[in-house]
Design a protein around this motif. Structure first.
Motif, short mmCIF file in Angstrom:
data_model
loop_
_atom_site.label_atom_id
_atom_site.label_comp_id
_atom_site.label_asym_id
_atom_site.label_seq_id
_atom_site.Cartn_x
_atom_site.Cartn_y
_atom_site.Cartn_z
N PHE A 42 55.72 3.50 4.80
CA PHE A 42 54.49 2.91 4.26
C PHE A 42 54.06 1.66 5.05
O PHE A 42 53.34 0.81 4.54
N LYS A 96 53.60 11.68 -10.42
CA LYS A 96 53.45 11.21 -9.05
C LYS A 96 54.46 10.08 -8.78
O LYS A 96 54.72 9.24 -9.64
N TYR A 98 56.12 6.58 -7.19
CA TYR A 98 55.69 5.26 -6.74
C TYR A 98 56.91 4.47 -6.28
O TYR A 98 58.06 4.80 -6.60
N GLN A 116 51.93 7.14 -4.42
CA GLN A 116 51.73 8.30 -3.56
C GLN A 116 50.86 9.34 -4.27
O GLN A 116 51.30 9.99 -5.22
N ASN A 119 51.71 14.13 -0.57
CA ASN A 119 52.70 13.94 0.48
C ASN A 119 52.21 13.07 1.64
O ASN A 119 53.00 12.50 2.38
N TYR A 122 48.63 7.62 0.39
CA TYR A 122 49.24 6.67 -0.52
C TYR A 122 48.38 5.41 -0.63
O TYR A 122 47.52 5.15 0.21
N LYS A 138 50.32 8.81 5.73
CA LYS A 138 51.53 8.92 6.54
C LYS A 138 51.19 9.68 7.82
O LYS A 138 50.32 10.56 7.81
#
Length: 426
Positions: A42, A96, A98, A116, A119, A122, A138
């Motif tokens: 991240f 989901k 986090y 997130q 996949n 985010y 990502k």
């Protein structure tokens, strides 16, 4: 005596110090300090934080999560106010994941909340000093792969046994839906595919990115398909053959995605139950489980959505002044009279209403008011490559066709031919 004791103590101390020096001399200098491996995710070095991962639970809110982690009401309000222009924190969904990042201080102060959405996407809400909220993705690696096979049962079975993605099977069916009848594939038919897959952080599979080119050999005839964008502004792409002709036709080959032809159009059919009397069958039956989606094979207007006698529940669509289609024995209809539908729209579901011995859809095809066999009709084609793009397209497909032609066919029970060919980074 006292002086002698001092001398002994000094000698012992020197000996111990000497041993310590000897031990240090034997130490591997690379073992003296090991640099911690940087763990980045991240956009943060997670080694700098205490990391807590969890999942949004039913009834959770952004405020309740921070409150559980020792963030006060006034601070939560400030964070929510600052973040709302970047992300609506009310959209957190149960299930989901986090991540919370805490400072490595004596009270483990919360500093960052990461949610997130999927996949890849985010949301970061950072509130260590100033409050900052932003969306990020990502890094995704696109890997081009190849696959091939010889049909020995069906396309779906052959591809599934190779471990190919389910979406790839569905996409292949979509590409050739207008040109190949997948319910009449022959043993020995062959296919080749060039396609792309997405991977997050090099190893996490993130789905299919699409098919670039395909080849199908059916009944000894070659069918090439190349993806090409005819509108660069919208990046709209479609599939065309090696002669720049569209693979699309005005009508789909079948009204269901998966099934089999259980009875063909036959004007000379005789049935034992009726004493072998002549009982012409003016439709094509596609056997499929009850509830299977029935699709409109072309654009048009629903002129009938009703139920009658042996037809059971059915839908009839007028496509133009020449063609109409009819779909019988539905369990229920999904469209109403007067409704306009597009090719591929769900118009009903397979059932057993009317005169039928098993679940199927009887597909009837009308041309100039007469019922005909759609498999013997030469169907009109859709638009092909615009003339001004024709040369550009032919140059574009040259390397793709060469690549397709070089892919060896994987025969049944052989090791899967699936390998990375090239990589691009998003």
């Amino acid at each position: 005596m006292y002086q002698k004791s001092i001398v002994v103590a000094i000698l012992l101390g020197m000996a111990m110090w000497s041993c310590k020096d000897d031990q240090n001399d034997n130490l591997d200098p690379f073992e003296a300090y090991i640099e911690p491996v940087e763990l980045r995710e991240f956009g943060f070095n997670l080694n700098d934080y205490i990391v807590k991962r969890d999942t949004i639970r039913s009834g959770d809110s952004f405020g309740s999560i921070l409150q559980r982690n020792n963030v006060g009401y006034s601070k939560i309000y400030q964070i929510a106010e600052r973040a709302k222009d970047s992300y609506d924190i009310r959209k957190l969904q149960a299930g989901k994941p986090y991540t919370l990042l805490f400072a490595k201080d004596s009270v483990q102060t919360p500093q960052c909340f990461i949610y997130q959405e999927n996949n890849i996407d985010y949301v970061v809400i950072h509130f260590a000093d100033s409050i900052v909220a932003y969306k990020e993705k990502k890094p995704v690696k696109i890997v081009t792969k190849e696959a091939s096979g010889e049909i020995y049962n069906s396309l779906s079975v052959t591809m599934a046994e190779q471990g190919l993605p389910q979406q790839l099977i569905a996409d292949m069916s979509d590409i050739y839906a207008w040109t190949i009848n997948f319910w009449k594939l022959q043993k020995g038919d062959k296919f080749k595919i060039i396609y792309k897959q997405r991977f997050i952080e090099d190893s996490i599979y993130a789905g299919l990115d699409g098919i670039d080119a395909a080849y199908f050999q059916h009944k000894g005839e070659d069918f090439y398909a190349f993806k090409f964008a005819t509108d660069t502004l919208s990046n709209k792409a479609d599939f065309f053959d090696e002669k720049a002709k569209s693979l699309k036709r005005a009508f789909l080959k079948a009204p269901v995605n998966f099934g089999r032809v259980s009875s063909r159009y036959n004007l000379n059919r005789r049935i034992a139950y009726y004493g072998y009397a002549l009982r012409p069958h003016k439709g094509t039956d596609f056997a499929a489980p009850i509830g299977t989606e029935i699709l409109a094979t072309s654009n048009g207007t629903v002129v009938e959505s009703t139920q009658s006698g042996g037809n059971g529940k059915y839908v009839k669509i007028k496509h133009n002044d020449t063609y109409s289609t009819q779909y019988l024995h539905m369990s229920r209809q999904a469209v109403k009279k007067g409704q306009y539908v597009k090719q591929g729209d769900v118009i009903g579901y397979v059932g057993m209403t009317g005169n039928t011995s098993g679940p199927h859809v009887c597909y009837r095809f009308w041309k100039n008011g007469q019922q005909v066999d759609p498999f013997k009709e030469k169907m009109p084609t859709s638009e092909s490559i615009p003339k001004h793009l024709n040369n550009q397209y032919l140059q574009f497909i040259k390397p793709l066709r060469a690549q397709l032609d070089k892919i060896p066919i994987q025969y049944h029970n052989e090791t899967t031919i699936e390998q990375g060919y090239s990589i691009t980074q998003n």
